[in-house]
Enzyme design. Structure first.
Site, PDB file in Angstrom:
ATOM      1  N   ASP A 120      14.880  56.971  57.716  1.00  0.00           N
ATOM      2  CA  ASP A 120      16.208  57.399  57.277  1.00  0.00           C
ATOM      3  C   ASP A 120      17.295  56.522  57.895  1.00  0.00           C
ATOM      4  O   ASP A 120      18.268  56.160  57.227  1.00  0.00           O
ATOM      5  CB  ASP A 120      16.463  58.854  57.671  1.00  0.00           C
ATOM      6  CG  ASP A 120      15.683  59.850  56.833  1.00  0.00           C
ATOM      7  OD1 ASP A 120      15.410  59.543  55.651  1.00  0.00           O
ATOM      8  OD2 ASP A 120      15.347  60.933  57.344  1.00  0.00           O
ATOM      9  N   TYR A 162      22.177  63.541  46.248  1.00  0.00           N
ATOM     10  CA  TYR A 162      21.843  62.833  45.021  1.00  0.00           C
ATOM     11  C   TYR A 162      21.713  63.766  43.820  1.00  0.00           C
ATOM     12  O   TYR A 162      21.588  63.293  42.684  1.00  0.00           O
ATOM     13  CB  TYR A 162      20.561  62.006  45.182  1.00  0.00           C
ATOM     14  CG  TYR A 162      19.301  62.802  45.467  1.00  0.00           C
ATOM     15  CD1 TYR A 162      18.554  63.359  44.431  1.00  0.00           C
ATOM     16  CD2 TYR A 162      18.840  62.959  46.768  1.00  0.00           C
ATOM     17  CE1 TYR A 162      17.392  64.076  44.688  1.00  0.00           C
ATOM     18  CE2 TYR A 162      17.678  63.667  47.033  1.00  0.00           C
ATOM     19  CZ  TYR A 162      16.964  64.215  45.989  1.00  0.00           C
ATOM     20  OH  TYR A 162      15.813  64.926  46.253  1.00  0.00           O
ATOM     21  N   LYS A 205      10.338  67.542  60.152  1.00  0.00           N
ATOM     22  CA  LYS A 205      10.617  66.263  60.808  1.00  0.00           C
ATOM     23  C   LYS A 205      10.492  66.320  62.326  1.00  0.00           C
ATOM     24  O   LYS A 205      10.222  65.299  62.961  1.00  0.00           O
ATOM     25  CB  LYS A 205      12.007  65.753  60.405  1.00  0.00           C
ATOM     26  CG  LYS A 205      12.090  65.355  58.933  1.00  0.00           C
ATOM     27  CD  LYS A 205      13.451  64.754  58.596  1.00  0.00           C
ATOM     28  CE  LYS A 205      13.523  64.348  57.136  1.00  0.00           C
ATOM     29  NZ  LYS A 205      14.811  63.699  56.807  1.00  0.00           N
TER      30      LYS A 205
END
Length: 275
Positions: A105, A217, A68
């Site tokens: 995000d 998750y 990123k």
């Protein structure tokens, strides 16, 4: 541009990524039969060569760790949102050959909270101090009216979070990780730590909890999320974040809006259930 279009998620490790499931579900719902979305194992050393080899059929890239920040020098432009946290998770390849970076995000976090009716909070707590925590601060700059307490394990991490707060215009206060049970009293708690890290505080959820945003998750639900729900608190999970940030990526890369939120979430839930 006419003809088949390509997109993919890059990172290392990447085999666990749900991005292909989500993006392909969106393409199917939008009738983009000539679009494909894949995953590629790419580390920081291999990134320049991969990006340099993309042809005109490519529409965009999704980026996960550790890429990123590494992608930024390879881009022609990045959005103010991405610049605010020095992290790009989305690259759109324009028709004139430019590489434009963005960060979905942050708006993805805001959208996931708004979907559960969370528009504004008076204060918040952040558990952790990594890259996701800086995105959480950027989201809180929009929705939090008051101070944000960051619970961290070291003075260096605390200094980093305080620095991000100054850049983002957020009143960040630092607390020791050992005092993490106090975080659970906040109106909004954002847990940004790896699996298992918050398990020790799951037994300390208050009688009337506020909102928990747990960015994990898998595995799901976490012990903290389960305890929070059992006490009647609102829980926003990592899949909510993943779907909302992917939805924005689909819209940016395809130019089609709105992307199909329900179909993407259903595909993600099915893929997790099958693991």
């Amino acid at each position: 541009m006419n003809g088949p279009r390509r997109a993919a998620v890059l990172g290392s490790p990447i085999a666990h990524s749900l991005s292909p499931v989500l993006h392909r579900a969106a393409y199917a719902e939008l009738g983009l039969d000539d679009w494909s979305y894949d995953r590629f194992e790419v580390d920081e050393a291999a990134l320049p060569g991969f990006v340099g080899g993309l042809d005109r059929s490519w529409a965009g890239l999704s980026l996960t760790m550790p890429l990123k920040r590494a992608i930024i020098p390879l881009l022609d432009e990045i959005s103010p949102t991405a610049a605010s946290v020095e992290a790009v998770n989305t690259v759109v390849l324009t028709e004139d050959g430019r590489r434009v970076g963005d960060n979905t995000d942050i708006p993805g976090m805001i959208a996931a909270l708004r979907e559960r009716g969370v528009e504004k909070v008076e204060s918040a707590a952040v558990l952790g101090a990594g890259a996701t925590a800086s995105s959480a601060l950027a989201a809180l700059a929009v929705i939090c009216a008051g101070p944000v307490t960051a619970y961290v394990r070291s003075r260096e991490r605390g200094d980093e979070m305080r620095g991000w707060g100054q850049r983002l215009g957020v009143d960040v206060r630092i607390a020791d990780w050992a005092e993490g049970t106090r975080a659970l009293e906040a109106p909004l708690v954002i847990a940004t730590t790896p699996a298992g890290t918050t398990d020790s505080v799951a037994t300390d959820v208050p009688q009337h909890p506020g909102i928990l945003f747990d960015v994990l998750y898998e595995p799901w639900p976490t012990p903290l999320a389960s305890a929070w729900s059992a006490r009647g608190g609102t829980v926003v999970g990592g899949l909510d974040l993943l779907v909302h940030q992917a939805l924005l990526q689909v819209e940016h890369m395809t130019g089609r809006s709105p992307a199909p939120l329900a179909a993407m979430r259903q595909a993600g839930e099915a893929a997790l259930a099958a693991r």
